[in-house]
Design an enzyme around this catalytic site. Sequence first.
Site, PDB file in Angstrom:
ATOM      1  N   GLU A  20      26.159  39.615  28.492  1.00 59.04           N
ATOM      2  CA  GLU A  20      25.229  39.764  29.616  1.00 59.04           C
ATOM      3  C   GLU A  20      24.462  41.081  29.504  1.00 59.04           C
ATOM      4  OE1 GLU A  20      23.752  38.794  32.192  1.00 59.04           O
ATOM      5  OE2 GLU A  20      24.739  37.024  33.037  1.00 59.04           O
ATOM      6  N   ARG A 100      33.809  40.785  42.147  1.00 61.93           N
ATOM      7  CA  ARG A 100      33.453  41.735  41.106  1.00 61.93           C
ATOM      8  C   ARG A 100      31.953  41.979  41.081  1.00 61.93           C
ATOM      9  NH1 ARG A 100      30.747  39.425  36.895  1.00 61.93           N
ATOM     10  NH2 ARG A 100      31.115  37.233  36.360  1.00 61.93           N
ATOM     11  N   GLU A 121      33.558  31.914  42.644  1.00 61.62           N
ATOM     12  CA  GLU A 121      32.177  31.522  42.955  1.00 61.62           C
ATOM     13  C   GLU A 121      32.073  30.843  44.311  1.00 61.62           C
ATOM     14  OE1 GLU A 121      30.115  29.621  39.724  1.00 61.62           O
ATOM     15  OE2 GLU A 121      31.053  30.932  38.230  1.00 61.62           O
ATOM     16  N   ASN A 148      22.321  37.343  40.523  1.00 67.39           N
ATOM     17  CA  ASN A 148      21.950  37.487  39.124  1.00 67.39           C
ATOM     18  C   ASN A 148      20.612  38.200  38.988  1.00 67.39           C
ATOM     19  OD1 ASN A 148      23.483  36.921  36.752  1.00 67.39           O
ATOM     20  ND2 ASN A 148      23.875  34.881  37.557  1.00 67.39           N
ATOM     21  N   ASP A 197      19.666  32.516  35.357  1.00 67.54           N
ATOM     22  CA  ASP A 197      20.651  33.597  35.247  1.00 67.54           C
ATOM     23  C   ASP A 197      19.881  34.922  35.255  1.00 67.54           C
ATOM     24  OD1 ASP A 197      22.912  35.217  34.521  1.00 67.54           O
ATOM     25  OD2 ASP A 197      23.817  33.508  33.520  1.00 67.54           O
TER      26      ASP A 197
END
Length: 286
Positions: A20, A100, A121, A148, A197
């Site tokens: 990421e 997180r 989630e 995101n 994303d």
Amino acid sequence: MTATGTAFEVAVHAEATLGEGPTWDPATGRLLWLDILNSRVHTYDPATGRRTLRRTDQHVGAAKPRAGGGLVLNLRDGIGLLDPDDTFRWLHREPVPGRRGNDAAVAPDGSLWAGTMRYDEAPGGGTLTRFTGDGTAETVLDDVTVSNGTGWSPDGTLMYYADTPTRRIDVFDVTADGRVAGRRPLAVIEDGAGFPDGLCVDADGCVWTALWDGGAVRRYTPAGDLDRVIPLPVPRVTACAFGGPDLTDLYVTTARVGLPAPHPLAGSLLVVPGAGRGVAQPAFAG
């Protein structure tokens, strides 16, 4: 709309569980990127091929350069600072069980906009929070599922944002004090094409988004029209950012988490040379 076929290269062949957060650091000429679930911050120097790896004590959702050197980290339990001598300290610590840090971005005014999500989630379990250099925290959105991609238009008047399960890229107006208002959809990803994303904004004001479970990166115009698709062989494409000395190369992170038979390039850092023109990103003012 145009597609560019498979015009990508492998910058770093890796097996990141959840690659990421690609971020170009102009001060060092290196690309920062992460493996969130393995608590790793990577760097890659495209001029020399040199790579470094730093392990963090917690899952790390974002790592961005600071104005005075070092990094700001979006960690499991809050926002941490790495000084240039590698000393760590908390800027804002707020642990929430089961939650997180995830993606984050630095605004034109030098503030950090950091997202969170629950590990399971759960809908509405995440947030988007604005942090200033003195550690002041201001919740921007408090009903987020998977916070995101966040990015700003070149002139700083618009902010783009993706809460991944909504399938939308939203756009906000940026107010005179750097806050946001007037949330509305810019684009909706159609069923079967994946989920938005990480994202970045280019010098033309177009929004590039990585498609989780979509095997592609897309570019949308400021009007919300789809005008470019870069297909990739890896289904879980996670984020994208322009890098290189001229900010013309598009770096793309990928993931292999949850895939029973990952593609050989799943978890690698990819690059599309000459994809466009990026915009220099500000450093965190703290």
